[in-house]
Design a protein around this motif. Structure first.
Motif, PDB file in Angstrom:
ATOM      1  N   THR A  22      41.716  22.169  41.387  1.00 44.16           N
ATOM      2  CA  THR A  22      42.229  23.350  42.073  1.00 44.16           C
ATOM      3  C   THR A  22      41.353  24.576  41.808  1.00 44.16           C
ATOM      4  O   THR A  22      40.671  24.658  40.791  1.00 44.16           O
ATOM      5  N   TYR A  23      41.412  25.503  42.752  1.00 45.85           N
ATOM      6  CA  TYR A  23      40.675  26.756  42.619  1.00 45.85           C
ATOM      7  C   TYR A  23      41.372  27.805  43.453  1.00 45.85           C
ATOM      8  O   TYR A  23      42.179  27.507  44.321  1.00 45.85           O
ATOM      9  N   ASN A  24      41.076  29.063  43.181  1.00 51.41           N
ATOM     10  CA  ASN A  24      41.621  30.187  43.944  1.00 51.41           C
ATOM     11  C   ASN A  24      40.557  31.264  44.077  1.00 51.41           C
ATOM     12  O   ASN A  24      39.648  31.361  43.258  1.00 51.41           O
ATOM     13  N   ARG A  25      40.747  32.073  45.088  1.00 47.43           N
ATOM     14  CA  ARG A  25      39.892  33.256  45.273  1.00 47.43           C
ATOM     15  C   ARG A  25      40.671  34.461  44.744  1.00 47.43           C
ATOM     16  O   ARG A  25      41.743  34.792  45.242  1.00 47.43           O
ATOM     17  N   PHE A  26      40.140  35.085  43.734  1.00 49.77           N
ATOM     18  CA  PHE A  26      40.754  36.243  43.103  1.00 49.77           C
ATOM     19  C   PHE A  26      40.055  37.497  43.602  1.00 49.77           C
ATOM     20  O   PHE A  26      38.825  37.535  43.688  1.00 49.77           O
ATOM     21  N   VAL A  27      40.824  38.531  43.943  1.00 52.12           N
ATOM     22  CA  VAL A  27      40.254  39.789  44.408  1.00 52.12           C
ATOM     23  C   VAL A  27      40.816  40.941  43.582  1.00 52.12           C
ATOM     24  O   VAL A  27      41.948  40.887  43.109  1.00 52.12           O
ATOM     25  N   SER A  28      40.013  41.988  43.445  1.00 49.05           N
ATOM     26  CA  SER A  28      40.447  43.138  42.650  1.00 49.05           C
ATOM     27  C   SER A  28      41.177  44.183  43.480  1.00 49.05           C
ATOM     28  O   SER A  28      42.054  44.876  42.969  1.00 49.05           O
ATOM     29  N   THR A  29      40.806  44.319  44.755  1.00 50.57           N
ATOM     30  CA  THR A  29      41.420  45.333  45.615  1.00 50.57           C
ATOM     31  C   THR A  29      41.565  44.814  47.044  1.00 50.57           C
ATOM     32  O   THR A  29      40.979  43.787  47.415  1.00 50.57           O
ATOM     33  N   LEU A  30      42.296  45.567  47.827  1.00 48.47           N
ATOM     34  CA  LEU A  30      42.533  45.231  49.229  1.00 48.47           C
ATOM     35  C   LEU A  30      41.242  45.226  50.047  1.00 48.47           C
ATOM     36  O   LEU A  30      41.161  44.612  51.102  1.00 48.47           O
ATOM     37  N   ARG A  31      40.237  45.861  49.533  1.00 49.35           N
ATOM     38  CA  ARG A  31      38.934  45.932  50.209  1.00 49.35           C
ATOM     39  C   ARG A  31      38.364  44.545  50.529  1.00 49.35           C
ATOM     40  O   ARG A  31      37.600  44.376  51.467  1.00 49.35           O
TER      41      ARG A  31
END
Length: 98
Positions: free
Chosen positions: A54-63
């Motif tokens: 499994t993997y996920n895409r992590f983001v810091s902001t809505l940008r």
């Protein structure tokens, strides 16, 4: 003769260049919670393994999301925390049909 040398060199280099991309992906299970959080903060958006398959895409902001998406908290296992709040993921906004 020169062609054979280049072909032999390519034969040796090519396997390293096309290695399994899953091994190149950072793994949250190998980091502390703080390290995983810092990586996302530094890169803005990063795909990390969260389990063997499994993997996920992590983001810091809505940008880092599309206009039709919003931020939602994303937790993952880390070396020191079973459910660490690492960052966010881009979640589609539900819009009922009119």
């Amino acid at each position: 003769m020169r062609f054979l040398k280049h072909a032999a060199l390519l034969f040796l280099i090519l396997p390293a260049a096309v290695s399994d991309p899953a091994h190149a992906r950072p793994d949250t299970r190998q980091m502390t919670c703080a390290q995983a959080q810092a990586l996302v903060k530094k890169q803005g958006a990063v795909v990390m393994s969260t389990g063997q398959y499994t993997y996920n895409r992590f983001v810091s902001t809505l940008r880092y999301c599309d206009r039709s998406q919003q931020l939602a908290p994303l937790y993952a296992p880390t070396r020191d925390t079973p459910q660490c709040f690492v960052a966010y993921y881009c979640k589609d906004i539900y819009r009922p049909n009119r």
